[in-house]
Design a protein around this motif. Structure first.
Motif, PDB file in Angstrom:
ATOM      1  N   THR A 147       0.838  -1.193   0.000  1.00 35.51           N
ATOM      2  CA  THR A 147       0.000   0.000   0.000  1.00 35.51           C
ATOM      3  C   THR A 147       0.877   1.247   0.000  1.00 35.51           C
ATOM      4  O   THR A 147       0.653   2.169  -0.791  1.00 35.51           O
ATOM      5  CB  THR A 147      -0.930   0.006   1.235  1.00 35.51           C
ATOM      6  OG1 THR A 147      -1.706  -1.188   1.211  1.00 35.51           O
ATOM      7  CG2 THR A 147      -1.838   1.198   1.251  1.00 35.51           C
ATOM      8  N   THR A 148       1.869   1.272   0.861  1.00 34.17           N
ATOM      9  CA  THR A 148       2.791   2.404   0.940  1.00 34.17           C
ATOM     10  C   THR A 148       3.490   2.614  -0.399  1.00 34.17           C
ATOM     11  O   THR A 148       3.603   3.739  -0.881  1.00 34.17           O
ATOM     12  CB  THR A 148       3.841   2.164   2.048  1.00 34.17           C
ATOM     13  OG1 THR A 148       3.158   1.939   3.274  1.00 34.17           O
ATOM     14  CG2 THR A 148       4.777   3.338   2.197  1.00 34.17           C
ATOM     15  N   SER A 149       3.935   1.533  -1.006  1.00 34.72           N
ATOM     16  CA  SER A 149       4.611   1.610  -2.295  1.00 34.72           C
ATOM     17  C   SER A 149       3.676   2.159  -3.370  1.00 34.72           C
ATOM     18  O   SER A 149       4.077   3.001  -4.176  1.00 34.72           O
ATOM     19  CB  SER A 149       5.116   0.222  -2.684  1.00 34.72           C
ATOM     20  OG  SER A 149       5.772   0.268  -3.917  1.00 34.72           O
ATOM     21  N   ASN A 153       4.377   5.580  -5.306  1.00 35.16           N
ATOM     22  CA  ASN A 153       4.498   5.582  -6.764  1.00 35.16           C
ATOM     23  C   ASN A 153       3.491   6.527  -7.414  1.00 35.16           C
ATOM     24  O   ASN A 153       3.802   7.184  -8.412  1.00 35.16           O
ATOM     25  CB  ASN A 153       4.342   4.164  -7.319  1.00 35.16           C
ATOM     26  CG  ASN A 153       5.550   3.308  -7.023  1.00 35.16           C
ATOM     27  OD1 ASN A 153       6.660   3.815  -6.884  1.00 35.16           O
ATOM     28  ND2 ASN A 153       5.357   2.012  -6.904  1.00 35.16           N
ATOM     29  N   ALA A 154       2.284   6.619  -6.849  1.00 32.43           N
ATOM     30  CA  ALA A 154       1.279   7.544  -7.382  1.00 32.43           C
ATOM     31  C   ALA A 154       1.747   8.989  -7.241  1.00 32.43           C
ATOM     32  O   ALA A 154       1.609   9.791  -8.169  1.00 32.43           O
ATOM     33  CB  ALA A 154      -0.054   7.343  -6.667  1.00 32.43           C
ATOM     34  N   LEU A 155       2.318   9.320  -6.095  1.00 31.17           N
ATOM     35  CA  LEU A 155       2.813  10.683  -5.880  1.00 31.17           C
ATOM     36  C   LEU A 155       3.968  11.014  -6.823  1.00 31.17           C
ATOM     37  O   LEU A 155       4.038  12.121  -7.371  1.00 31.17           O
ATOM     38  CB  LEU A 155       3.246  10.868  -4.424  1.00 31.17           C
ATOM     39  CG  LEU A 155       2.135  10.785  -3.373  1.00 31.17           C
ATOM     40  CD1 LEU A 155       2.730  10.810  -1.968  1.00 31.17           C
ATOM     41  CD2 LEU A 155       1.127  11.900  -3.545  1.00 31.17           C
ATOM     42  N   LEU A 156       4.852  10.047  -7.017  1.00 21.73           N
ATOM     43  CA  LEU A 156       5.975  10.254  -7.938  1.00 21.73           C
ATOM     44  C   LEU A 156       5.472  10.428  -9.370  1.00 21.73           C
ATOM     45  O   LEU A 156       5.987  11.265 -10.121  1.00 21.73           O
ATOM     46  CB  LEU A 156       6.969   9.090  -7.841  1.00 21.73           C
ATOM     47  CG  LEU A 156       7.697   8.941  -6.502  1.00 21.73           C
ATOM     48  CD1 LEU A 156       8.527   7.669  -6.479  1.00 21.73           C
ATOM     49  CD2 LEU A 156       8.555  10.144  -6.197  1.00 21.73           C
ATOM     50  N   ALA A 174      -0.972   4.590   9.292  1.00 21.76           N
ATOM     51  CA  ALA A 174      -0.791   3.175   8.946  1.00 21.76           C
ATOM     52  C   ALA A 174      -2.154   2.522   8.781  1.00 21.76           C
ATOM     53  O   ALA A 174      -3.094   2.820   9.509  1.00 21.76           O
ATOM     54  CB  ALA A 174       0.007   2.468  10.028  1.00 21.76           C
ATOM     55  N   GLY A 175      -2.265   1.638   7.809  1.00 28.62           N
ATOM     56  CA  GLY A 175      -3.519   0.925   7.583  1.00 28.62           C
ATOM     57  C   GLY A 175      -4.454   1.636   6.624  1.00 28.62           C
ATOM     58  O   GLY A 175      -5.549   1.142   6.349  1.00 28.62           O
ATOM     59  N   GLY A 181      -5.088   6.978   1.150  1.00 26.73           N
ATOM     60  CA  GLY A 181      -3.720   7.417   1.401  1.00 26.73           C
ATOM     61  C   GLY A 181      -3.265   8.477   0.417  1.00 26.73           C
ATOM     62  O   GLY A 181      -2.609   9.444   0.799  1.00 26.73           O
ATOM     63  N   ILE A 182      -3.614   8.301  -0.852  1.00 26.05           N
ATOM     64  CA  ILE A 182      -3.247   9.295  -1.875  1.00 26.05           C
ATOM     65  C   ILE A 182      -3.926  10.618  -1.559  1.00 26.05           C
ATOM     66  O   ILE A 182      -3.302  11.686  -1.622  1.00 26.05           O
ATOM     67  CB  ILE A 182      -3.611   8.790  -3.286  1.00 26.05           C
ATOM     68  CG1 ILE A 182      -2.723   7.598  -3.659  1.00 26.05           C
ATOM     69  CG2 ILE A 182      -3.448   9.913  -4.313  1.00 26.05           C
ATOM     70  CD1 ILE A 182      -3.148   6.868  -4.926  1.00 26.05           C
TER      71      ILE A 182
END
Length: 192
Positions: A147-149, A153-156, A174-175, A181-182
């Motif tokens: 999820t973090t990745s 990656n979306a932000l990048l 977290a979670g 998250g985005i």
């Protein structure tokens, strides 16, 4: 093969130690992560070791944990990564930080280590992917790291720098799901 040393710590000259084991003094090179956790000279020390036999020398490397030794062994299997570079990597970041950098494919974190350039960092990410990063999944953290990745990656992909994206990730609890998250990361970036 010498797998473990238990004896009296006679000398500490970073990165090398001298350990007396039954009257025999062993010179052992250790990463700084192990060095900082050593007892004082004259006290008992136990190190897990790896013996490297070369044409011109027999070199002994010591580690405070089995995880450090395992990562060291993985690192020296990679073409172009010698024992000195592997010690520098373990001195520059913890095993958990290295595993996270591998899982998230963050070359920038590796290039901060002296002696690791962009090409070497990319080779490390490629060679260790699925070997070192998978250890995080065994601990139940793989879903969170996926999820973090994805969020990172979306932000990048949206054009944010590594630094901006990592700062925004700190604002995501977290979670959180990927879409949530985005949104939270973008909200944090718009405030900054």
């Amino acid at each position: 093969m010498i797998g473990r040393l238990s004896g009296i710590l006679l000398e500490k000259n970073p990165p090398q130690l001298l350990v007396d084991c039954g009257g025999v003094g062993y010179e052992v090179d250790v990463p700084m992560s192990t060095f900082y956790n050593l007892p004082g000279t004259g006290e008992k020390v136990v190190l897990l070791t790896h013996l490297a036999v070369r044409e011109d020398a027999h070199l002994l490397y010591g580690f405070g944990t089995a995880g450090e030794r395992d990562v060291f062994k993985q690192l020296i299997k990679i073409s172009g990564i010698g024992a000195r570079t592997a010690l520098a990597i373990l001195s520059g970041m913890s095993v958990a930080d290295l595993a996270q950098a591998i899982t998230l494919q963050e070359a920038g974190r590796l290039t901060r280590i002296p002696g690791i350039g962009k090409k070497t960092a990319e080779r490390l990410l490629l060679e260790l992917k699925g070997k070192l990063g998978a250890d995080l999944g065994a601990a139940g953290g793989l879903q969170q790291h996926d999820t973090t990745s994805d969020i990172l990656n979306a932000l990048l992909a949206l054009g944010y720098s590594d630094k901006e994206a990592m700062l925004a990730m700190k604002q995501v609890p977290a979670g959180s799901g990927v879409s949530e998250g985005i949104k939270l990361a973008l909200k944090a970036l718009s405030k900054g």
